[in-house]
Design a protein around this motif. Structure first.
Motif, mmCIF file in Angstrom:
data_model
loop_
_atom_site.group_PDB
_atom_site.id
_atom_site.type_symbol
_atom_site.label_atom_id
_atom_site.label_comp_id
_atom_site.label_asym_id
_atom_site.label_seq_id
_atom_site.Cartn_x
_atom_site.Cartn_y
_atom_site.Cartn_z
ATOM 1 N N SER A 9 1.033 -1.286 -0.100
ATOM 2 C CA SER A 9 -0.100 0.057 -0.069
ATOM 3 C C SER A 9 0.954 1.407 0.067
ATOM 4 N N ALA A 10 1.958 1.087 0.410
ATOM 5 C CA ALA A 10 2.992 2.387 0.668
ATOM 6 C C ALA A 10 3.580 2.541 -0.779
ATOM 7 N N LEU A 11 3.696 1.468 -1.553
ATOM 8 C CA LEU A 11 4.365 1.441 -3.062
ATOM 9 C C LEU A 11 3.622 2.213 -4.182
ATOM 10 N N GLN A 12 4.181 3.142 -4.615
ATOM 11 C CA GLN A 12 3.847 3.832 -5.680
ATOM 12 C C GLN A 12 4.051 2.826 -7.100
ATOM 13 N N PRO A 13 2.982 2.999 -7.780
ATOM 14 C CA PRO A 13 3.242 1.879 -9.010
ATOM 15 C C PRO A 13 4.534 2.238 -9.972
ATOM 16 N N GLU B 136 -10.485 -7.387 -0.833
ATOM 17 C CA GLU B 136 -9.544 -8.587 -0.946
ATOM 18 C C GLU B 136 -8.228 -8.471 -0.619
ATOM 19 N N PRO B 137 -7.515 -9.537 0.229
ATOM 20 C CA PRO B 137 -6.207 -9.537 0.683
ATOM 21 C C PRO B 137 -5.246 -9.186 -0.362
ATOM 22 N N TYR B 138 -4.150 -8.544 -0.055
ATOM 23 C CA TYR B 138 -2.961 -8.386 -0.947
ATOM 24 C C TYR B 138 -3.103 -7.191 -1.947
ATOM 25 N N ILE B 139 -4.442 -6.847 -2.368
ATOM 26 C CA ILE B 139 -4.373 -6.044 -3.609
ATOM 27 C C ILE B 139 -4.442 -4.523 -2.972
ATOM 28 N N THR B 140 -3.405 -3.489 -3.480
ATOM 29 C CA THR B 140 -3.715 -2.102 -3.239
ATOM 30 C C THR B 140 -3.804 -1.418 -4.670
ATOM 31 N N ALA C 61 9.714 -11.984 -4.400
ATOM 32 C CA ALA C 61 10.863 -11.505 -3.530
ATOM 33 C C ALA C 61 10.262 -10.093 -3.347
ATOM 34 N N LYS C 62 9.853 -9.188 -4.066
ATOM 35 C CA LYS C 62 9.754 -8.089 -4.002
ATOM 36 C C LYS C 62 8.391 -7.463 -4.438
ATOM 37 N N PRO C 63 7.285 -7.530 -3.595
ATOM 38 C CA PRO C 63 5.974 -7.171 -3.808
ATOM 39 C C PRO C 63 6.200 -5.779 -4.377
ATOM 40 N N MET C 64 5.198 -5.228 -5.287
ATOM 41 C CA MET C 64 5.210 -4.056 -6.007
ATOM 42 C C MET C 64 3.736 -3.915 -6.759
ATOM 43 N N ASN C 65 3.611 -2.517 -6.692
ATOM 44 C CA ASN C 65 2.426 -2.164 -7.856
ATOM 45 C C ASN C 65 3.077 -1.833 -9.099
ATOM 46 N N VAL C 66 2.516 -2.332 -10.300
ATOM 47 C CA VAL C 66 2.957 -2.138 -11.416
ATOM 48 C C VAL C 66 1.959 -1.676 -12.258
ATOM 49 N N ARG C 67 2.350 -0.437 -13.208
ATOM 50 C CA ARG C 67 1.315 -0.056 -14.425
ATOM 51 C C ARG C 67 1.748 -0.628 -15.434
ATOM 52 N N VAL C 68 0.956 -1.729 -15.860
ATOM 53 C CA VAL C 68 1.478 -2.535 -17.036
ATOM 54 C C VAL C 68 0.579 -2.056 -18.211
ATOM 55 N N PRO C 69 1.084 -2.460 -19.521
ATOM 56 C CA PRO C 69 0.089 -2.318 -20.699
ATOM 57 C C PRO C 69 -0.908 -3.574 -20.652
ATOM 58 N N ILE C 70 -1.939 -3.079 -21.023
ATOM 59 C CA ILE C 70 -2.812 -4.440 -21.153
ATOM 60 C C ILE C 70 -2.439 -5.434 -22.084
ATOM 61 N N GLY C 71 -2.517 -6.543 -21.585
ATOM 62 C CA GLY C 71 -1.915 -7.443 -22.586
ATOM 63 C C GLY C 71 -0.638 -8.225 -22.292
ATOM 64 N N ILE C 72 0.144 -7.603 -21.457
ATOM 65 C CA ILE C 72 1.451 -8.174 -21.150
ATOM 66 C C ILE C 72 1.239 -9.380 -20.386
ATOM 67 N N LYS C 73 2.264 -10.380 -20.811
ATOM 68 C CA LYS C 73 2.017 -11.768 -20.207
ATOM 69 C C LYS C 73 2.767 -11.565 -18.694
ATOM 70 N N LEU C 74 2.203 -12.817 -18.104
ATOM 71 C CA LEU C 74 2.614 -12.807 -16.547
ATOM 72 C C LEU C 74 4.188 -12.932 -16.684
ATOM 73 N N ASN C 75 4.682 -13.924 -17.613
ATOM 74 C CA ASN C 75 6.209 -14.265 -17.345
ATOM 75 C C ASN C 75 6.994 -12.887 -17.825
ATOM 76 N N GLU C 76 6.568 -11.784 -18.625
ATOM 77 C CA GLU C 76 7.207 -10.724 -18.770
ATOM 78 C C GLU C 76 7.221 -9.754 -17.275
ATOM 79 N N LEU C 77 5.837 -9.833 -17.013
ATOM 80 C CA LEU C 77 5.747 -9.085 -15.745
ATOM 81 C C LEU C 77 6.433 -9.535 -14.657
ATOM 82 N N THR C 78 6.387 -10.911 -14.368
ATOM 83 C CA THR C 78 7.041 -11.328 -13.209
ATOM 84 C C THR C 78 8.710 -11.086 -13.103
#
Ligand code: SF4
Ligand code: SF4
Length: 453
Positions: A18-22, A161-165, A294-311
């Motif tokens: 919650s304290a992490l800017q995307p 819901e848990p986790y989501i910020t 390892a490093k939880p974060m908020n990420v601003r992603v393009p719609i359609g990015i695959k999870l493997n590239e995001l992770t």
């Protein structure tokens, strides 16, 4: 407080981000844009392999019901059209775009001209907006259905819901856009009261929104915050409406039946931005978290990015994920691997290690009643489960299975680890099949009569 939310449950919040800017992903190598990303008809691809596309260009649309256009989220070349089996088990067409690394904007993007209510509805459709809280209902259709009936706008910032910020961050980082979005909706729907409902575990966002509400309120539009206890599923639409207004939405009815329009906070903020820029829905904020991260974060992603590239972007995983969930752990959907793309409705990617993903063995129901006490809809999950197992449509109907909003509270609290929500969901399928058959049976004599004349 009345019929619904005297129950619900406490869940571990795990809001570590919650304290992490995307952090914004400026470039990704490729996106896979599903032609079906939400409730409603799938889009038809409007591009073919080899086409060059720019950010914001429409690449899919349809005239069929409840659709919204789909836009390119990166610039580049259409590599291929493919069929992808998605997490719901459906096979869905997808357009794959390979990036040119430039993120060139389409030339025709411009703020919409908004003079009439019809202009507004058309612009919202053109923006490609669907509910960003996860429900994925096309926003233009929701606004049209509420016009004339809704006297109150409820902005859903509960994020129970848990986790989501992701929404928490939007409230902190884009509060001005939220106010502008509220003003727009109020203007074109003739609404004079707006309440931002937010759980009491988000103190910094509450303080920020409160001060802006005071500034943005006028004699024509009163905007306020409604502070809610942090209990799950506080953000579920019917619970949310009742907690804030005391109004009860009848079974099978829309919130507009009780004079309410509910919009997710990120969707409202998007509308505020869209009115200024004309940039359609091409990105969103996603929380990346879970015990394998390892490093939880908020990420601003393009719609359609695959999870493997995001992770990969979000850093080394602590361990190979044993369970991958798109959106929240209570109502999200499991993905078999990291090959799934982010859609408009996904507000989180949760990756859990083997220990946390382990499924506890089921045992017999001990009739403790915890599932009944925890159900916000006053249902009897243990009896619904038994009705499903017996294939008893009449019992499922009598027990109001269709009132189940699949929040998962019953499964969460069950000491016998029974898969209650999963079986109730299947029970609803039995009811739908029975209803379809009943309709077909009722129509058959009329069709026979017509054929014989
Ligand atoms: S919580 Fe589980 S064990 Fe308790 S009554 Fe419900 S189904 Fe049975
Ligand atoms: S999943 Fe359905 S039955 Fe279970 S607690 Fe939620 S609303 Fe009640």
């Amino acid at each position: 407080m009345g019929i619904f939310f005297q129950k619900g449950i406490h869940v571990r919040h795990n809001k570590r981000t919650s304290a992490l800017q995307p952090v914004r992903i400026e470039h990704c190598s490729e996106v896979t844009l599903l032609m079906k990303q939400h409730i409603g008809a799938p889009c038809r691809p409007l591009v073919v392999p080899g086409d060059l596309v720019k950010v914001g260009q429409v690449i899919g649309d349809t005239d069929e019901g409840l659709a919204v256009p789909l836009h390119a989220s990166i610039s580049g070349r259409v590599a291929r059209l493919e069929i992808l089996r998605v997490v719901t088990g459906e096979d869905v067409k997808a357009v794959v775009i390979t990036s040119d690394g430039k993120m060139t904007l389409a030339e025709d993007l411009a703020p919409p001209v908004l003079e009439t209510q019809e202009d507004f509805f058309r612009a919202v459709r053109a923006s490609g907006l669907v509910g960003l809280g996860g429900a994925g209902f096309p926003t233009h259709a929701k606004l049209r259905s509420a016009a004339g009936d809704a006297d109150t706008l409820l902005v859903n910032a509960a994020e129970c819901e848990p986790y989501i910020t992701a929404d928490h961050r939007e409230a902190l980082d884009a509060a001005d856009d939220v106010m502008e979005g509220i003003a727009l909706i109020a203007r074109f729907l003739g609404i004079h009261t707006a309440v931002i409902g937010i759980e009491n575990n988000k103190g910094d966002a509450i303080a920020k929104l409160r001060s802006l509400c005071a500034q943005a309120s006028s004699h024509a539009l009163k905007i306020s915050t409604g502070i809610l206890p942090s209990r799950y599923p506080q953000g579920a639409e019917k619970v949310f409406i009742h907690s804030l207004t005391g109004r009860v939405v009848p079974v099978g009815a829309l919130p507009s039946a009780v004079g309410v329009l509910v919009m997710n906070l990120a969707s409202v903020a998007f509308l505020g931005r869209y009115a200024k820029t004309g940039r359609p829905l091409i990105s969103r904020t996603v929380t990346v978290d879970g015990s394998a991260v390892a490093k939880p974060m908020n990420v601003r992603v393009p719609i359609g990015i695959k999870l493997n590239e995001l992770t990969e972007f979000s850093g080394q995983l602590k361990s190979a994920p044993a369970k991958i969930i798109l959106s929240g752990p209570m109502m999200g959907t499991a993905s078999p691997d990291l090959n799934a793309p982010i859609s408009k409705c996904n507000n989180a990617v949760l990756l859990f290690d083997r220990a946390e993903a382990a499924v506890q063995p089921e045992s017999a129901c001990i009739r403790c009643g915890a599932c009944v006490r925890g159900c916000p809809m006053k249902l009897q999950p243990l009896k619904l489960e038994a009705a499903y197992r017996a294939g008893n449509a009449a019992a499922l109907r009598a027990l109001c299975a269709m009132n189940c909003m699949e929040c998962g509270c019953c499964s969460y609290v069950c000491p016998a680890k029974r898969e209650l929500v999963q079986r109730i969901r299947l029970g609803k399928g039995i009811l739908r099949t029975a209803d379809t058959k009943a309709k077909a049976d009722a129509a058959a004599p009329a069709a026979q009569k017509e054929a014989s004349t």
